[in-house]
Design an enzyme around this catalytic site. Structure first.
Site, PDB file in Angstrom:
ATOM      1  N   CYS A  61       0.842  -1.193   0.000  1.00 19.61           N
ATOM      2  CA  CYS A  61       0.000   0.000   0.000  1.00 19.61           C
ATOM      3  C   CYS A  61       0.876   1.241   0.000  1.00 19.61           C
ATOM      4  CB  CYS A  61      -0.938   0.014   1.196  1.00 19.61           C
ATOM      5  SG  CYS A  61      -0.073   0.192   2.771  1.00 19.61           S
ATOM      6  N   ASP A  67       5.988  26.582 -30.837  1.00 22.04           N
ATOM      7  CA  ASP A  67       7.173  27.046 -31.551  1.00 22.04           C
ATOM      8  C   ASP A  67       6.991  26.657 -33.018  1.00 22.04           C
ATOM      9  OD1 ASP A  67       9.804  28.036 -31.944  1.00 22.04           O
ATOM     10  OD2 ASP A  67      10.548  25.977 -31.905  1.00 22.04           O
TER      11      ASP A  67
END
Length: 792
Positions: free
Chosen positions: A101, A506
């Site tokens: 866990c 870009d």
């Protein structure tokens, strides 16, 4: 002097020395117990190829017994397979046993992070793997593995074959535990049902007590063997002064068993052997299927490693011979026939061929490769026989880097995951207190029922599903994006991507392919030919990785070498060639103003001697991608560093209504900051060194796979192929992942809120509590696995 030499360190073996190790089926002599232990560890770890391919003998070993099984991982030849260099640090992907866990992951991360030399440790609870980055000058890998061992977690470098063998062993052991618990449950339940229904009402008390003893005999191996995984997990947590999901489960099993044994020995009181056996069985079945589902969620990326061929055709002295791919070294050359997979990362030396890179990019269309092009292990050569020069081996190869990056991303937690972990962290102590209060209250109301009601509360409300809700979904989401051709470098992007409102692109290398070529050469000095101008430009540009620099690569002249080169980001380069000072870049940088923005100028000692017009092609799907993104209500614009006004024409071709050209890195970053001040969530797409600052400043950053390493380093997402289209799918996948996380959290919280009053009120027997807890965990994992389904 003995003529027998130690197989490991090559030292003389003392006469009648009893030490040996079996390597490749042959018993080899060893000089001391240390060498024998290390050799056995190398073989046990599946690393016996070390002895086949090593270039030097190992060092004589005198090590503590605890380190003997781990010290093999310190050998350079062995580390080559799984350890990658990251600057001054080393990086390794580990398989870790015993993680159950989020508390286990927290314990490992805190424990190792406190050790000197450890730069970063991230643990993925879903895949049970960890990415470790450390300074090898301060810590040995074996010491770090031993440190994990000391807190109860067995760790070893991740290897696909070894991992599969370990998984098979774990599954076999789990099935054995389940089988034993199931068999005992059937036997105990037959006796319990008969006793509860009064079938044995006419038996004497001593005979009924006899059946209790029989039930105890059947339940004992369930408690002592089948339930062991819960105990070990709980013990590790308690030793670190924490509680995890298995603490209430272990307490419930042990308390019920001890109380039942006491009642059996005294002949009075209630026994719970059938409940113990049944809910242990249900818990194990649930944990087994949960592990199966976790492995399915994590197998996609690691299965890529299976595609790397085991052998290669090495070329030496004009002859070829088949060798193990693992034995290839950088600089060696090997041959790949049509239809074969590329064995090791390298560059194409000779031949031209199409290569299927779908395993990396998700795109089935072949990529045409020319000499000098990069090739990646596992991809398929389609057309012609090619020769490849090895550039990267072992852990440095792209496919292994992708696996580590994906594991690291899946181990990171967005805000919603951190919230769930905090809730789960406090939930278990609350459960323990609530169970105690329940027992005390029922002990006053109905003492005979108090214990098993408390038992039900402990088991039914264990927040296993809550702990799995986010890690399972994040792992599946990142794997799904990998299938779509996107590498997720930060799991936080899955949370941020659906909130994006503004996308900035870009131009060169992003909207265009970035494969620039010299279209026209302009001479301003008649004494210098076009060929000389191109060679001078190539000498300077060889010190840059910008797409503009690659346009001159074909014009390199080995006789011209540039020294003292300085790269002025966003402007150009300067350096010394044959004693003269040269500059190449924008016209302002070279000191001229000819009104030709967009050309690349070359100046010598302050005088412009030439200029170059470059050409580039749009990406095939750029316009379609912009159209789809705009159709979703997202605002798109271009931020280009190209000073050529023609960049606006290109923006218009792809459908971008807002476009800026001639932007410096500072101006790009300022535009991102301006949009963020307006409350926009911004995503930036780039590929060059000058894009690194703006990529770091955006809410979500996307780098092209063909871009610079610096750009990819600062990006949250990396496009593995040469198309922009996967980003559209990525946004939808991120939305689905967030929906699944919210669904998982709702399922787990609703289950606990519904089951809690039922358990406290005594309406849920322990075995049904165990079944409900297991079912809620399975539902959460199954819901997450839906993300892996391919959609059209």
């Amino acid at each position: 002097m003995s003529s027998v030499r130690c197989y490991h360190c090559d030292e003389p073996v003392p006469a009648n020395a009893p030490f040996s190790a079996t390597i490749d089926g042959v018993a080899q002599p060893m000089c001391c117990p240390g060498c024998a232990a290390v050799a056995d560890a190398i073989v046990a770890a599946g690393l016996s190829d070390y002895y086949r391919y090593r270039t030097e003998k190992g060092q004589q070993q005198d090590v503590p017994e605890a380190l003997a099984s781990l010290i093999a991982y310190d050998l350079d030849e062995v580390q080559q397979e799984f350890v990658a260099a990251r600057g001054d640090l080393k990086e390794v992907l580990l398989s870790v046993e015993g993680i159950s866990c989020a508390a286990c992951a927290w314990l490992i991360e805190k424990h190792l992070a406190a050790l000197p030399g450890v730069a970063q440790i991230t643990v993925n609870t879903t895949t049970q793997r960890a990415v470790l980055r450390w300074d090898a000058s301060q810590q040995k890998l074996s010491d770090l593995l031993l440190s994990m061992n000391q807190i109860g977690y067995q760790a070893a470098p991740f290897q696909q074959d070894a991992q599969e063998a370990k998984n098979a062993r774990e599954s076999q052991n789990f099935l054995l535990r389940i089988g034993l618990a199931g068999l005992a449950t059937m036997q105990v339940m037959m006796l319990a049902v008969a006793l509860y229904t009064g079938y044995f009402y006419d038996l004497e008390p001593e005979y009924r007590d006899y059946f209790r003893w029989v039930s105890m005999i059947f339940a004992t191996p369930v408690v002592l063997y089948s339930a062991q995984p819960f105990y070990f997990s709980a013990l590790r947590a308690l030793m670190s002064l924490r509680v995890n999901m298995d603490v209430p489960v272990s307490i419930a099993i042990l308390l019920a068993y001890v109380a039942s044994c006491v009642a059996t020995a005294r002949g009075t009181g209630e026994v719970f052997f059938e409940s113990i056996s049944m809910f242990t069985f249900f818990l194990l079945v649930g944990r087994f299927f949960e592990q199966r589902a976790r492995r399915k969620a994590s197998e996609n990326a690691s299965n890529l490693q299976k595609l790397i061929p085991a052998t290669a055709l090495l070329l030496e002295d004009g002859e070829e011979r088949q060798v193990a791919a693992k034995s290839l070294k950088p600089g060696q050359v090997y041959r790949v026939l049509p239809g074969q997979r590329i064995a090791v990362d390298g560059v194409l030396l000779s031949g031209q061929s199409g290569v299927n890179e779908s395993m990396l990019t998700g795109e089935q269309e072949p990529v045409q490769k020319q000499p000098g092009a990069p090739l990646y292990a596992g991809t398929v050569n389609l057309d012609q026989t090619i020769e490849v020069e090895v550039t990267k081996v072992g852990a440095e190869q792209r496919i292994n880097t992708l696996v580590r990056l994906q594991e690291q991303a899946a181990a990171q937690k967005p805000q919603i995951a951190e919230f769930a972990d905090r809730v789960a962290q406090y939930f278990v102590p609350v459960i323990l207190v609530l169970a105690l209060v329940t027992y005390l209250v029922w002990h006053q109301l109905a003492p005979e029922d108090a214990f098993w009601i408390m038992l039900s509360v402990l088991v039914a409300t264990c927040p296993c599903a809550l702990a799995l809700a986010t890690p399972a979904a994040l792992t599946c989401g990142t794997n799904r994006m990998m299938q779509q051709g996107l590498l997720v470098k930060s799991a936080r992007v899955l949370e941020a991507l659906p909130r994006i409102q503004h996308l900035l692109f870009d131009k060169t290398g992003t909207l265009t392919e970035g494969q620039l070529s010299v279209k026209t050469v302009h001479r301003f000095d008649s004494a210098v030919s076009e060929t000389q101008l191109l060679a001078l430009a190539a000498a300077l540009e060889s010190h840059s990785s910008h797409p503009v620099a690659r346009a001159f690569a074909l014009h390199r002249d080995a006789a011209l070498q540039a020294g003292d080169v300085n790269n002025h980001t966003g402007q150009g380069l300067e350096g010394i060639i044959n004693g003269q000072h040269y500059r190449i870049g924008q016209q302002a940088f070279v000191g001229t103003d000819l009104g030709q923005s967009g050309w690349v100028f070359l100046a010598r000692d302050g005088q412009v001697i030439g200029a170059f017009e470059l050409a580039d092609r749009l990406r095939s799907d750029a316009a379609d991608t912009i159209s789809k993104l705009s159709g979703q209500g997202l605002k798109c614009e271009m931020l280009s560093g190209d000073p050529n006004p023609r960049a606006l024409e290109l923006a218009e071709q792809v459908g971008l209504k807002t476009a800026h050209y001639g932007c410096s890195p500072e101006q790009k970053l300022a535009r991102v900051a301006e949009l963020q001040r307006q409350g926009c969530q911004v995503a930036m797409f780039g590929d060059g060194i000058n894009d690194a600052p703006v990529l770091a400043g955006a809410n979500v950053s996307v780098a092209m796979g063909s871009g610079t390493d610096l750009a990819k380093c600062h990006a949250d997402l990396v496009l593995l192929g040469d198309k922009l289209g996967p980003v559209v799918n990525a946004i939808e996948t991120a939305r689905q992942t967030n929906r699944v996380i919210r669904q998982n959290l709702a399922i787990s919280l609703c289950y606990n809120l519904l089951i809690l009053p039922l358990a406290v009120s005594g309406n849920v027997p322990p075995y049904l509590a165990a079944a409900g807890m297991s079912l809620s965990s399975l539902v959460v994992v199954a819901n997450s696995l839906r993300l892996l389904k391919k959609t059209s």
